[in-house]
Design an enzyme around this catalytic site. Structure first.
Site, PDB file in Angstrom:
ATOM      1  N   SER A  12      63.203  -5.126  34.240  1.00  0.00           N
ATOM      2  CA  SER A  12      63.972  -5.874  35.186  1.00  0.00           C
ATOM      3  C   SER A  12      64.724  -4.788  36.041  1.00  0.00           C
ATOM      4  O   SER A  12      64.809  -3.348  35.694  1.00  0.00           O
ATOM      5  CB  SER A  12      65.189  -6.757  34.498  1.00  0.00           C
ATOM      6  OG  SER A  12      65.724  -7.590  35.447  1.00  0.00           O
ATOM      7  N   ASP A  90      55.786   4.075  37.666  1.00  0.00           N
ATOM      8  CA  ASP A  90      56.952   3.575  37.920  1.00  0.00           C
ATOM      9  C   ASP A  90      56.961   2.326  38.766  1.00  0.00           C
ATOM     10  O   ASP A  90      56.665   2.647  39.909  1.00  0.00           O
ATOM     11  CB  ASP A  90      57.967   4.638  38.293  1.00  0.00           C
ATOM     12  CG  ASP A  90      59.327   4.107  38.415  1.00  0.00           C
ATOM     13  OD1 ASP A  90      59.752   3.141  37.823  1.00  0.00           O
ATOM     14  OD2 ASP A  90      60.158   4.834  39.207  1.00  0.00           O
ATOM     15  N   HIS A  94      61.903  -5.715  40.809  1.00  0.00           N
ATOM     16  CA  HIS A  94      62.117  -7.182  41.441  1.00  0.00           C
ATOM     17  C   HIS A  94      60.943  -8.113  41.002  1.00  0.00           C
ATOM     18  O   HIS A  94      59.755  -7.657  41.205  1.00  0.00           O
ATOM     19  CB  HIS A  94      62.353  -6.912  42.712  1.00  0.00           C
ATOM     20  CG  HIS A  94      63.479  -5.728  43.057  1.00  0.00           C
ATOM     21  ND1 HIS A  94      63.155  -4.667  43.057  1.00  0.00           N
ATOM     22  CD2 HIS A  94      64.657  -6.220  43.717  1.00  0.00           C
ATOM     23  CE1 HIS A  94      64.157  -4.104  43.264  1.00  0.00           C
ATOM     24  NE2 HIS A  94      65.146  -4.943  43.760  1.00  0.00           N
ATOM     25  N   GLY A 444      39.047 -27.123  67.951  1.00  0.00           N
ATOM     26  CA  GLY A 444      40.204 -27.032  68.780  1.00  0.00           C
ATOM     27  C   GLY A 444      41.103 -27.802  68.272  1.00  0.00           C
ATOM     28  O   GLY A 444      41.155 -28.770  67.369  1.00  0.00           O
ATOM     29  N   LEU A 445      42.222 -28.108  68.942  1.00  0.00           N
ATOM     30  CA  LEU A 445      43.607 -28.774  68.808  1.00  0.00           C
ATOM     31  C   LEU A 445      42.990 -30.254  68.775  1.00  0.00           C
ATOM     32  O   LEU A 445      42.238 -30.529  69.497  1.00  0.00           O
ATOM     33  CB  LEU A 445      44.608 -28.476  69.654  1.00  0.00           C
ATOM     34  CG  LEU A 445      45.353 -26.962  69.510  1.00  0.00           C
ATOM     35  CD1 LEU A 445      46.305 -26.898  70.560  1.00  0.00           C
ATOM     36  CD2 LEU A 445      45.941 -26.882  68.247  1.00  0.00           C
ATOM     37  N   ALA A 448      42.182 -31.951  72.363  1.00  0.00           N
ATOM     38  CA  ALA A 448      41.504 -31.127  73.252  1.00  0.00           C
ATOM     39  C   ALA A 448      40.195 -31.689  74.014  1.00  0.00           C
ATOM     40  O   ALA A 448      39.865 -31.196  75.043  1.00  0.00           O
ATOM     41  CB  ALA A 448      41.034 -29.691  72.376  1.00  0.00           C
ATOM     42  N   SER A 518      39.248 -28.158  62.009  1.00  0.00           N
ATOM     43  CA  SER A 518      38.993 -27.082  61.286  1.00  0.00           C
ATOM     44  C   SER A 518      39.722 -25.764  61.723  1.00  0.00           C
ATOM     45  O   SER A 518      39.349 -24.855  62.301  1.00  0.00           O
ATOM     46  CB  SER A 518      37.570 -26.774  61.637  1.00  0.00           C
ATOM     47  OG  SER A 518      36.953 -26.598  62.920  1.00  0.00           O
TER      48      SER A 518
END
Length: 606
Positions: A12, A90, A94, A444-445, A448, A518
């Site tokens: 740790s 080494d 964390h 596309g969006l 679109a 997509s």
């Protein structure tokens, strides 16, 4: 006993790993070898002459680097005594650096797991111990550090050891040597610890026996390089992973399975009659057979397994989550393959060892998964062979290492499912229709204009007598994909299924038009690679977000803005625009009819 010992220090935060390593370096009066500097994977250097190291400055310097927020991977240190040479990794303590610990442990023979005597066994102690067991490290020192601050209390030491052993036994770590020590003063490290009958850490490191007798195992040599300097010589170079080989031995080349005999074992300065695990050699064969980089040459009478589907343990090492169905590059030795995690069977809570359900893997998650590859590879379970059982997963676009894994076994389905030869092939089906099968992939969006353009393309090709089929995103979700939602994992699976359907339809000789958001490049690339060369046409239907949102024919953007529709592309889920689409259509300047004509013309030309 191996003369070179690779070991890892882990534990740790603030358990004293760097202090301990500094003490070993200082008290062994070591001079760091410049030739080992290539092993350093971060910017930290211990560059002074070992006999003159100022121990306090060394420790303070390492601590200062952490305080300054320097990115830490794995710091490798080299030191030596009269009895042995050492490479120590080494790794930071964390939790977010668990991936670094995995990197260091992957080649380690032993582990030094530190515990702060004032704190006892912590979460990271269990996590690192579990990873050591998972990665095949069987020799462990439980270094209970800072005992000087507690007056070398033997009863407290015994309590910590008992607590740790209970956990270690549950994960299969049986060879654990507890050592009470103080990295700051050196007691228990290189000098005797007051009141304790135990070896010092340095004595343990110098005397520990590690490694299996790999020479007693069947012969295995992954091919790293095909050496053909002239037409008269063809050799296959690699590091022997297990077993021995003699000139004249019968060998098999996997995964193809072709057999031959070893003609020569080429090494410097002269040929060998015999070579064993750990030696790098070049083999020549009596028969001229096809052998490539990544193949494995094995004993013919005791071959390794070959499969393309596995159960494996995966340690996820990237901030981008693993989604089942997404394609990655799998690198196992010198062999590369395209791989998908087809199912996450369970995620492991390393603190309780509880098996948890999971739909995705986040950074530092550990899970048992099913993997499917696009080709068969030679392998052995990781517990038998690190070389043939370990792999990494690589992002296909950025080439980042995303995860590491250990093969457990081949899935039975891999042995029971085989390709069936079919006489009527794709060329015959396409010829009957008088066209060439293809996939036109519109992306596309939302808003679109994909569906509008795709419908016009379908109508135009149909009018020209072409055999087509239109796969629309909404329509497919009414049937084939009605069980999928809109999380990233579901979107990946949605496109995976559509790509497979499109491939089958194109194989039947159809021209397939798809209209899907997509959003991810990785899935669109996978869809492309499912097709033959030149039979995939990517069309980017480009519209700025504000334009697409203003259209909002289906009212989806309004729902997303109101928070009632989660994971909507462009709002709270990303869209990754194509980087090299065959056709780009700006729907703010090009009409749907004009766009459709451009696509149809390209299809007819192709």
């Amino acid at each position: 006993m191996k003369f070179l010992l690779r070991f890892i220090t882990c534990g740790s935060v603030d358990d004293g790993k760097s202090t301990l390593i500094g003490r070993l370096l200082y008290d062994t009066k070591t001079i760091l070898d410049d030739q080992m500097s290539a092993l350093e994977s971060d910017s930290r250097k211990v560059g002074t002459q070992g006999a003159n190291i100022d121990f306090a400055l060394l420790v303070d310097g390492l601590a200062a680097e952490r305080e300054q927020g320097i990115t830490i991977d794995v710091a490798y240190r080299f030191f030596a005594t009269e009895r042995r040479k050492f490479i120590v990794a080494d790794t930071p303590g964390h939790e977010q650096y668990t991936r670094n610990m995995v990197t260091g442990a992957s080649t380690a023979d032993a582990a030094v797991i530190l515990i702060d005597a004032r704190k006892g066994v912590l979460v990271q102690t269990r996590r690192h111990s579990y990873l050591c067991a998972l990665l095949g490290i069987r020799k462990v020192v439980l270094a209970v550090n800072k005992m000087d601050l507690l007056g070398w209390d033997a009863d407290l030491f015994a309590e910590i050891v008992a607590d740790y052993r209970a956990f270690a036994d549950s994960i299969g770590l049986e060879d654990v040597t507890p050592i009470a020590l103080s990295g700051l003063t050196g007691e228990g490290v290189v000098a005797a610890a007051p009141g304790f009958d135990q070896p010092t850490l340095l004595e343990w490191l110098e005397g520990v026996e590690v490694g299996d007798d790999t020479t007693a195992q069947p012969f295995r040599m992954p091919v790293q390089w095909v050496n053909r300097p002239n037409p008269e010589f063809r050799g296959y170079a690699g590091l022997i992973a297990a077993g021995t080989v003699l000139a004249g031995d019968r060998v098999r080349v996997l995964p193809a399975g072709r057999e031959s005999r070893v003609a020569r074992i080429v090494a410097m300065p002269a040929d060998l009659a015999e070579a064993a695990a750990g030696q790098s050699v070049t083999l020549t064969l009596e028969e001229e057979i096809d052998v490539s980089r990544g193949d494995v040459i094995v004993a013919a009478d005791s071959p390794a397994e070959v499969a393309d589907q596995f159960e494996a343990t995966v340690v996820w090492m990237d901030e981008d989550a693993l989604s089942p169905g997404r394609s990655y590059l799998l690198k196992a030795g010198a062999r590369m393959a395209t791989a998908q995690v087809t199912a996450i069977k369970h995620r492991v809570n390393v603190n309780t060892l509880e098996k948890l359900a999971a739909k995705r893997l986040e950074l530092n998650d550990i899970a048992v998964c099913n993997l499917s590859l696009d080709r068969a590879i030679a392998f052995e379970p990781y517990e038998t062979s690190r070389d043939l059982g370990g792999f990494i997963l690589i992002d296909r676009i950025t080439n980042r290492t995303m995860g590491a894994g250990m093969i457990r076994f081949a899935l039975r389905r891999a042995d029971n499912i085989h390709w069936q030869a079919i006489d009527v092939d794709r060329e015959a089906r396409a010829a009957m229709k008088g066209q060439k099968g293809a996939v036109v992939w519109l992306t596309g969006l939302s808003g679109a204009g994909k569906s509008t353009i795709a419908n016009l393309v379908d109508k135009r090709l149909h009018a020209l007598g072409r055999h087509t089929y239109l796969l629309d995103g909404d329509n497919v979700r009414h049937g084939l994909n009605r069980d999928l939602g809109f999380t990233e994992e579901d979107r990946v699976e949605n496109i995976r299924r559509v790509a497979e359907v499109a491939r089958l339809m194109a194989d039947a000789g159809l021209i397939v038009i798809t209209a899907f958001i997509s959003p991810f490049r990785a899935e669109r690339r996978t869809a492309r690679e499912r097709m033959a060369e030149g039979e995939f046409l990517e069309v980017f239907v480009d519209a700025p977000l504000e334009v697409a949102e203003a259209r909002d024919v289906k009212g989806l953007y309004a729902k997303a803005r109101a928070g009632t529709l989660k994971n909507f592309t462009g709002i709270d889920s990303p869209y990754e625009a194509p980087e090299a689409a065959e056709i780009v259509i700006d729907t703010t300047t090009v009409s749907a009819v004009e766009a459709a004509e451009r696509i149809v013309k390209r299809v007819l030309e192709g």
